[in-house]
Design an enzyme around this catalytic site. Structure first.
Site, mmCIF file in Angstrom:
data_model
loop_
_atom_site.group_PDB
_atom_site.id
_atom_site.type_symbol
_atom_site.label_atom_id
_atom_site.label_comp_id
_atom_site.label_asym_id
_atom_site.label_seq_id
_atom_site.Cartn_x
_atom_site.Cartn_y
_atom_site.Cartn_z
ATOM 1 N N ARG A 33 0.793 -1.227 0.000
ATOM 2 C CA ARG A 33 0.000 0.000 0.000
ATOM 3 C C ARG A 33 0.824 1.275 0.000
ATOM 4 N NH1 ARG A 33 -3.942 -0.229 4.941
ATOM 5 N NH2 ARG A 33 -2.042 -1.019 5.934
ATOM 6 N N VAL A 37 9.615 -0.804 -2.961
ATOM 7 C CA VAL A 37 10.897 -1.260 -2.432
ATOM 8 C C VAL A 37 11.503 -2.282 -3.376
ATOM 9 C CG1 VAL A 37 12.063 -2.372 -0.499
ATOM 10 C CG2 VAL A 37 10.053 -0.930 -0.074
ATOM 11 N N SER A 116 -11.797 -16.701 4.384
ATOM 12 C CA SER A 116 -11.824 -16.878 5.839
ATOM 13 C C SER A 116 -12.818 -17.966 6.206
ATOM 14 C CB SER A 116 -12.226 -15.566 6.527
ATOM 15 O OG SER A 116 -12.496 -15.787 7.907
ATOM 16 N N TYR A 142 -17.389 -8.897 8.292
ATOM 17 C CA TYR A 142 -16.179 -9.413 7.641
ATOM 18 C C TYR A 142 -16.481 -10.721 6.913
ATOM 19 C CZ TYR A 142 -11.537 -11.560 7.222
ATOM 20 O OH TYR A 142 -10.409 -12.178 6.750
ATOM 21 N N LYS A 146 -16.455 -11.521 2.784
ATOM 22 C CA LYS A 146 -15.645 -12.576 2.168
ATOM 23 C C LYS A 146 -16.517 -13.536 1.356
ATOM 24 C CE LYS A 146 -11.287 -11.950 3.445
ATOM 25 N NZ LYS A 146 -10.163 -11.881 2.485
#
Length: 320
Positions: A33, A37, A116, A142, A146
């Protein structure tokens, strides 16, 4: 094979990227986010910003064969959002489906969605575990998000060459684990007496390295295409057993008071901690027979080995 891992700075994603980089058959890119790198170990990370319905994945998806989607808005114990379900849907449903559509346009062949066990529900009767074929019964926002993301992915993929693999983990633990699992290690390490000496529930857990191993297996296994898998360590424990074995991993003695679970549940409800009580006293088991048989897979790490790794990580860093 070129693999894109979303959520590459998270608990699961960071370990997954670390393991994939050492495998000759994979070239891995991590989507994060906040920062871009180029690490000395050769792992490339691309900043895609927040997971949303408007995220542009074009750069991250170039040349990618498999997407492993581990990024999500995770379960929040005390959510302060006025409409938590709407926020979960924006990230976990709309954000995921936006990625899937762009993956199809980019020619991605397989999309692995880390879902999940909350899609199945919040608890089971001991000896009657969840299976991958059960009708979903999510309760909290949540879990609902999902479930809706899973359904949306299947719909999108049905008219394309994209293969969708869904993995529903139970509680994941390992080096760097946080939340309640970390709190339990801290309590045991300090020798605090705990009222969990007489809990006879059954809980399925999954070690981080076992989950990562299954994810990598599903990236290439032909039989994984368009399947849903549950995953655990293959050994279910009571909270009492878990604490005792965790204490052994920490080289500590567990001081567990034999308080009946019904009293603990009543006390937790009075204190407004009913959900915590469910996690500590209730059962949640999963059946991984389908996962093992269809993929010829077995959890490579035992519970005690995984607890040892988590304990060593905790002890090395607790005073740093």
């Amino acid at each position: 094979m070129r693999v894109l891992v979303t959520g590459a700075s998270g608990f699961v994603g960071s370990r997954l990227v670390e393991v994939l980089k050492d495998k000759d058959d994979f070239q891995v890119t991590g989507a994060v986010r906040r920062q871009v790198v180029e690490r000395k170990d050769g792992i490339k990370h691309i900043n895609v910003g927040e997971l949303s319905p408007d995220t542009d994945w074009a750069e991250a998806l170039k040349g990618v064969d498999v997407v492993i989607h581990a990024a999500a808005r995770v379960h929040v114990m005390n959510d302060v959002e006025a409409d938590p379900l709407a926020v979960f849907r924006k990230v976990n449903v709309e954000g995921t489906l936006n990625l899937a559509r762009q993956a199809i346009d980019s020619g991605v062949s397989r999309f692995i969605f880390i879902s999940s066990i909350k899609v199945n529900g919040e608890g089971t009767v001991p000896g009657n575990p969840f299976t991958a074929e059960d009708v979903p019964t999510p309760i909290d926002p949540y879990g609902i998000s999902k479930m809706e993301a899973e359904a949306g992915l299947r719909d999108i993929a049905s008219g394309s060459r994209l293969e969708v693999v869904i993995i529903r983990p139970v509680l994941v633990y390992g080096p760097g684990v946080k939340a309640n699992f970390l709190n339990m290690m801290r309590w045991l390490d300090k020798g605090i007496p705990l009222p969990f000496g007489s809990i006879s529930n059954r809980r399925s857990l999954v070690a981080l390295d076992n989950l990562v191993d299954l994810i990598i297996t599903t990236a290439t296994h032909p039989a994984a295409a368009n399947q849903t898998f549950l995953v655990s360590d293959g050994e279910d424990l009571s909270t009492t057993q878990l604490l005792r074995r965790m204490a052994t991993a920490l080289n500590k003695k567990a001081f567990l008071l034999p308080i009946p679970s019904v009293i603990l549940s009543m006390g937790a409800s009075l204190l407004g901690k009913k959900s915590l009580s469910q996690r500590l006293c209730g059962s949640l088991q999963v059946d991984i027979d389908k996962t093992c048989s269809l993929l010829s897979w077995r959890p490579p790490v035992t519970v005690d080995q995984a607890l040892g790794l988590a304990a060593s990580y905790y002890l090395e860093r607790k005073n740093s």
